[in-house]
Design an enzyme around this catalytic site. Structure first.
Site, mmCIF file in Angstrom:
data_model
loop_
_atom_site.group_PDB
_atom_site.id
_atom_site.type_symbol
_atom_site.label_atom_id
_atom_site.label_comp_id
_atom_site.label_asym_id
_atom_site.label_seq_id
_atom_site.Cartn_x
_atom_site.Cartn_y
_atom_site.Cartn_z
ATOM 1 N N HIS A 65 39.146 41.329 32.776
ATOM 2 C CA HIS A 65 37.901 41.525 32.021
ATOM 3 C C HIS A 65 38.099 42.491 30.845
ATOM 4 O O HIS A 65 37.487 42.315 29.799
ATOM 5 C CB HIS A 65 36.779 42.006 32.946
ATOM 6 C CG HIS A 65 36.309 40.933 33.882
ATOM 7 N ND1 HIS A 65 35.864 41.186 35.157
ATOM 8 C CD2 HIS A 65 36.241 39.581 33.734
ATOM 9 C CE1 HIS A 65 35.523 40.042 35.744
ATOM 10 N NE2 HIS A 65 35.749 39.058 34.904
ATOM 11 N N GLU A 217 34.305 34.586 53.233
ATOM 12 C CA GLU A 217 35.673 34.999 52.850
ATOM 13 C C GLU A 217 36.144 36.143 53.753
ATOM 14 O O GLU A 217 37.332 36.417 53.851
ATOM 15 C CB GLU A 217 35.705 35.449 51.388
ATOM 16 C CG GLU A 217 35.546 34.309 50.406
ATOM 17 C CD GLU A 217 35.425 34.810 48.974
ATOM 18 O OE1 GLU A 217 34.356 35.352 48.631
ATOM 19 O OE2 GLU A 217 36.389 34.676 48.225
#
Ligand code: 5GP
Length: 315
Positions: A65, A217
């Site tokens: 990012h 997850e």
């Protein structure tokens, strides 16, 4: 693999910033390194490393990012990612990304998404249809290029507040004519609480947006149960379900986005031989093979198809 490349495919679970080419990340890192914003060799080390446990993956995203999140780079990576999927015969792509606000560079969630849309319009290798009514394309009359359908899911990051999540949902509603079809919940699964995102997700569903959730997850059975009870239109991963949650998921027939390489590389599933894909496939549960993050995990949709065909043949 050649056959897997040639067959027309559908990609429904691909994160924009996880699908960036390594060569692009290096180029961006070099530029920021020259400007003294980052130390190139540190970044090179992280990008080249093979260690991709779930915890490390989210650190890598923070780094990606830093490299990608300005308007012109967002435009560039969107164009490249769409062209990369087109090159391996993806005919329908649902690309997901987290709209990001960064006041220091004048970026709002809306301007981030405008930069994404500019990248889509810049695609030159295929004709892109990106509006539900088929009215918006980058086609010129008489074009003989291949056609590809692209739609967007806006992601809510689990680090975000209820207000930020709501802002993303409102943005998705604003951008429906531009191919935004739904909302995704993603980000580090050990961060944040389901109750924080629920009001925004409920509102999105009421407004007719499609919802997909990163679910299971990590083995948080309470959250998994709450997510299934919400009846999302799809879920991603479904790795750590207990028996009861498997039963609920199967009876609710919620389609699962399967990301084989991602699950193995993050060590969420220890080996392909015990991946739940085979069980779901045999049970004829609705599922779709996806890349998740083709850049971060060095894969492609064709490779995922190839891997799936070898794993489902084993028994
Ligand atoms: P972006 O939304 O910035 O375009 O794509 C990267 C983001 O997608 C990451 O910061 C993270 O929030 C989300 N993401 C990518 N891969 C995964 C994954 O495997 N699991 C989860 N939970 N989130 C992911």
């Amino acid at each position: 693999l050649e056959w897997c490349v040639s067959v027309p495919k559908v990609e429904l679970h691909a994160h924009l910033n996880g699908s960036v080419r390594n060569s692009t990340l290096f180029e961006l890192a070099r530029v920021l390194g020259d400007k003294g914003v980052i130390v190139f060799s540190d970044v090179e080390n992280v990008i080249m490393k093979d260690d991709r446990t779930l915890h490390k993956v989210f650190k890598l995203f923070d780094l990606i990012h830093i490299l990608t999140t300005d308007h012109s780079t967002v435009t560039r990576i969107t164009k490249e990612v769409i062209e990369d999927f087109a090159a391996e015969n993806v005919v329908y792509l649902e690309l997901r990304t987290t709209p990001k606000r960064n006041d220091s560079i004048g970026m709002s969630k809306r301007s981030y998404m405008d930069a994404v849309m500019e990248g889509l319009r810049a695609v030159s290798s295929v004709d892109v249809d990106y509006s539900p009514a088929g009215l918006k394309t980058n086609t010129f009359n008489g074009s003989t290029r291949k056609k590809m359908y692209v739609r967007f899911l806006l992601s809510i990051d689990r680090r975000e507040s209820t207000e930020a999540a709501m802002e993303t949902v409102k943005l998705a509603l604003e951008m429906r004519d531009l191919g935004v079809v739904g909302i995704d919940l993603s980000g580090n699964p050990i961060v944040g609480n389901w109750s924080t995102f629920l009001p925004a997700l409920k509102f999105a569903k009421e407004q007719g947006l499609y919802i997909t959730l990163h679910c299971g997850e990590v083995p948080n059975q309470e959250e998994i149960k709450a997510m299934i009870d919400f009846l999302p239109h799809r879920i991603g991963h479904a790795c750590c379900f207990d028996e009861e949650n498997w039963r609920k998921l199967k009876s609710a027939k919620i389609p699962v986005e399967i990301c084989l390489t991602s699950n193995i590389r993050t060590e969420t599933i220890s080996s392909i031989d015990i991946h739940h894909f085979v069980d779901l496939y045999k049970a004829k549960h609705p599922l779709v093979l996806c890349t998740d993050d083709s850049g971060v995990f060095s894969t492609s949709l064709s490779r995922e198809y190839n891997l799936a065909s070898s794993s489902s043949r084993k028994d």
